[in-house]
Motif scaffolding. Sequence first.
Motif, PDB file in Angstrom:
ATOM      1  N   CYS A  46      28.560 -22.944  26.273  1.00  0.00           N
ATOM      2  CA  CYS A  46      29.273 -22.713  25.016  1.00  0.00           C
ATOM      3  C   CYS A  46      29.700 -21.246  25.034  1.00  0.00           C
ATOM      4  O   CYS A  46      29.045 -20.393  24.445  1.00  0.00           O
ATOM      5  CB  CYS A  46      28.394 -23.008  23.802  1.00  0.00           C
ATOM      6  N   TYR A  47      30.788 -20.967  25.750  1.00  0.00           N
ATOM      7  CA  TYR A  47      31.232 -19.584  25.879  1.00  0.00           C
ATOM      8  C   TYR A  47      31.988 -19.148  24.630  1.00  0.00           C
ATOM      9  O   TYR A  47      32.768 -19.912  24.060  1.00  0.00           O
ATOM     10  CB  TYR A  47      32.093 -19.406  27.126  1.00  0.00           C
ATOM     11  N   VAL A  48      31.741 -17.916  24.219  1.00  0.00           N
ATOM     12  CA  VAL A  48      32.333 -17.370  22.998  1.00  0.00           C
ATOM     13  C   VAL A  48      33.053 -16.076  23.327  1.00  0.00           C
ATOM     14  O   VAL A  48      32.518 -15.212  24.045  1.00  0.00           O
ATOM     15  CB  VAL A  48      31.256 -17.114  21.926  1.00  0.00           C
ATOM     16  N   GLN A  49      34.267 -15.941  22.831  1.00  0.00           N
ATOM     17  CA  GLN A  49      35.051 -14.712  22.949  1.00  0.00           C
ATOM     18  C   GLN A  49      35.324 -14.186  21.545  1.00  0.00           C
ATOM     19  O   GLN A  49      35.456 -14.966  20.594  1.00  0.00           O
ATOM     20  CB  GLN A  49      36.365 -14.975  23.688  1.00  0.00           C
ATOM     21  N   TYR A  50      35.410 -12.868  21.423  1.00  0.00           N
ATOM     22  CA  TYR A  50      35.588 -12.233  20.117  1.00  0.00           C
ATOM     23  C   TYR A  50      36.953 -11.561  20.037  1.00  0.00           C
ATOM     24  O   TYR A  50      37.397 -10.912  20.991  1.00  0.00           O
ATOM     25  CB  TYR A  50      34.483 -11.198  19.899  1.00  0.00           C
TER      26      TYR A  50
END
Length: 299
Positions: A46-50
């Motif tokens: 579950c990769y998250v980018q901001y």
Amino acid sequence: MECSRDNLTKNEYAKIDELQPEYNRMMCPPSADRMWPRKQNFGKCCYVQYHNFNALGYLPFENAFFEGMVSDSGVTVSKKRDCLKLKGERVYLIVGMKQRGHRQKDFYLWCYTQVEEIEAFENENYGVHGTDFICKKPIRLNDLPGFEHFAKHTMGSFAYGLQNAINDPFSQVLMNDKLYASMEKYNQKALRWLADFEDGLEDSDLWLTNKDGRNHPSWFIFEMEPNTSTAYLRVRAISLLWNKKFFIEQFKIFCKRFPEVQTLCIPVAENDEPTDEIAYKAYDIAKKFSNLKVQFYIP
């Protein structure tokens, strides 16, 4: 010095402040959850980018909104080598936005990219390409159970960059397929999508849209100074000026509402000359309107 897991991050912050080392000075030291992953494992990734709105100055897909449609092809750029493992995975995008008068940032779940290709650039960046699926309506995350821990510990107050958050239970909120829709669904409806999102923003300086008495949205690109014949091009709108056709169409609509317009004021950066590339384009466009004066000002 030994300590409990719960006090590990607090003690590491204190030790860095005490020793002031030349190295090992991350803005946010790794949390215990990153060092000892929880036994629960909800899936592979579950990769998250901001996306920091206040630093970047624009929203994701902002230019596409003005075209009336949004592309379903997205790209994420990162320096992390983890990108090489992302083919076939998803990257979820969270937008942080500090509103005037708010003590803290508001965080919104925005979209995810289904990764299809990875590109390596010469500057040691990686491009993660894929198909975008947008939130049916961006979800404000601040008050949801578990978000505070997720933001501070798992994401390191979003200082870590692209990161796998699968070991945090809050990832289940991001991975809920019912929250998303194909970008194609919003072709020709992007203005309404954006206007509905901005209904929840209290800071009017961040609005790109407004609504009339019948709740019909329109672009908020020009402002009329009260009791004058002077109109102002809003600062955020200045990035749109590469699209001359769009600018002219919207200015014609504005002039119909305010036929008394005689002067258009265009913002420029401090110490820049009016021949600055963007301001020059605006001047060139404005010349197409007869009897219209163009002036430049520093916001």
